[in-house]
Motif scaffolding. Structure first.
Motif, short mmCIF file in Angstrom:
data_model
loop_
_atom_site.label_atom_id
_atom_site.label_comp_id
_atom_site.label_asym_id
_atom_site.label_seq_id
_atom_site.Cartn_x
_atom_site.Cartn_y
_atom_site.Cartn_z
N VAL A 78 26.62 -22.81 86.61
CA VAL A 78 25.39 -22.59 87.82
C VAL A 78 26.05 -22.52 89.10
N ILE A 79 25.52 -21.75 89.99
CA ILE A 79 25.79 -21.62 91.26
C ILE A 79 24.56 -21.71 92.08
N ILE A 80 24.41 -22.77 93.01
CA ILE A 80 23.22 -23.10 93.86
C ILE A 80 23.64 -22.64 95.18
N ILE A 81 22.71 -21.69 95.67
CA ILE A 81 22.83 -21.21 97.14
C ILE A 81 21.77 -21.78 97.90
N GLY A 82 22.47 -22.88 98.87
CA GLY A 82 21.62 -23.65 99.60
C GLY A 82 21.77 -24.85 99.28
N GLY A 83 22.40 -25.73 100.30
CA GLY A 83 23.00 -27.17 99.91
C GLY A 83 22.10 -28.14 100.90
N SER A 84 20.67 -27.93 101.11
CA SER A 84 19.91 -29.03 101.77
C SER A 84 19.27 -29.61 100.51
#
Length: 301
Positions: A8-14
């Motif tokens: 899994v790639i999660i774009i956005g780390g907030s």
């Protein structure tokens, strides 16, 4: 980066992205978070209406979240910006601004939105401090203050109803001819809410805290706080480029499980919900992470 292939790639780390990463990390999923470090609430001094974190600095919440998520050793974090994405036979590839190319079976977009600031001097400096968007996030702190609403028509009326309980000194700033019908005018008059139609040219402030509004005729009016519902755009265009449907309101369309209209692509947080808050972002991210894990399970088990 030594490894470029992930589950899994999660774009956005907030808040939303980190919440999704925690759910996946706890399931031993190989995850990459890509984040450029520019959250939309970076000017906001304190976050509210999020149980256990009420009054905490947004950056402090995000830092604590990141520290906790990175304890799960299958999760990696890349300080970079995703600039493009493509479908492949096995999932997706993402290219970044720094020249990284990474791939994954599933994508989660937690990329948020970008507010489009009006051409009003001083507005951007006050945004998130004394010019705010949400009564639930900020209203209690600016209660009983002289308050403006920068909006017109139905949007202004919506704000007025929510804010009227928090202050007795409320003015709608339409920056042009009013768009209220007879019934709406009557409602505003009944609640002693005044209207100024003159165009706003500047906001006078000190370190983001309003002192007065300046109009195009040179007159000024003192205010301590202003609500403004701004137009916005998606912070990332990659979901749209991949074919994800965008709603009429401008959000990435998702179902109750945070699935977009493209198989294998998910979205959570401000980019896909009008309920713009830290608490909602965390909740949506948690759902997205759990659902993605279940999909990965179903594909193998």
């Amino acid at each position: 980066m030594n490894d470029t292939n992930f589950e899994v790639i999660i774009i956005g780390g907030s808040y939303a992205g980190l919440s999704a990463a925690m759910a996946l990390g706890r399931s031993l999923r190989k995850v990459l978070i890509i984040d450029s470090g520019m959250p939309c609430n970076r000017q906001t001094p304190h976050s509210h209406n999020f149980i256990t974190q009420d009054g905490e600095k947004p950056a402090a919440i995000a830092l604590k979240a990141k520290e906790q998520v990175m304890k799960y050793d299958t999760v990696q974090f890349l300080n970079d910006m995703a600039v493009s994405g493509q479908m492949t036979d096995n999932g997706f590839t993402i290219a970044t601004k720094a020249g990284n190319h990474v791939s994954a079976k599933k994508l989660i977009f937690a990329t948020g939105i970008r507010d489009i600031m009006p051409n009003v001097k001083g507005f951007a400096d006050c945004w998130g401090i004394s010019v705010v968007h949400c009564p639930y996030c900020h209203g209690y702190e600016i209660r009983k203050q002289k308050t403006g609403i920068m909006a017109n028509g139905e949007k202004a009326l919506h704000y007025a109803g929510l804010v009227n309980n928090l202050t007795d000194d409320l003015t709608i700033l339409t920056s042009g001819k009013t768009e209220f019908d007879t019934e709406q005018f009557a409602k505003l008059e009944k609640n002693k809410i005044s209207i100024i139609e003159k165009e706003i040219t500047a906001i006078e402030h000190k370190n983001g805290y309003i002192s007065k509004v300046i109009f195009n005729d040179g007159n000024t009016e003192e205010f301590q706080a202003i609500y403004a519902g701004l137009p916005f755009e998606q912070h990332s265009q990659i979901p749209a480029d991949l074919g994800c449907e965008i709603t009429e309101a401008g959000f990435v369309k998702v179902d109750i499980m945070q699935k977009t209209t493209i198989e294998g692509v998910y979205a959570c947080g401000d980019n896909s919900s009008g309920m713009r808050s830290v608490a909602n972002a965390v909740a949506a991210g948690n759902v997205a992470g759990a659902v993605v894990n279940k999909e990965l399970v179903d594909e193998k088990f």
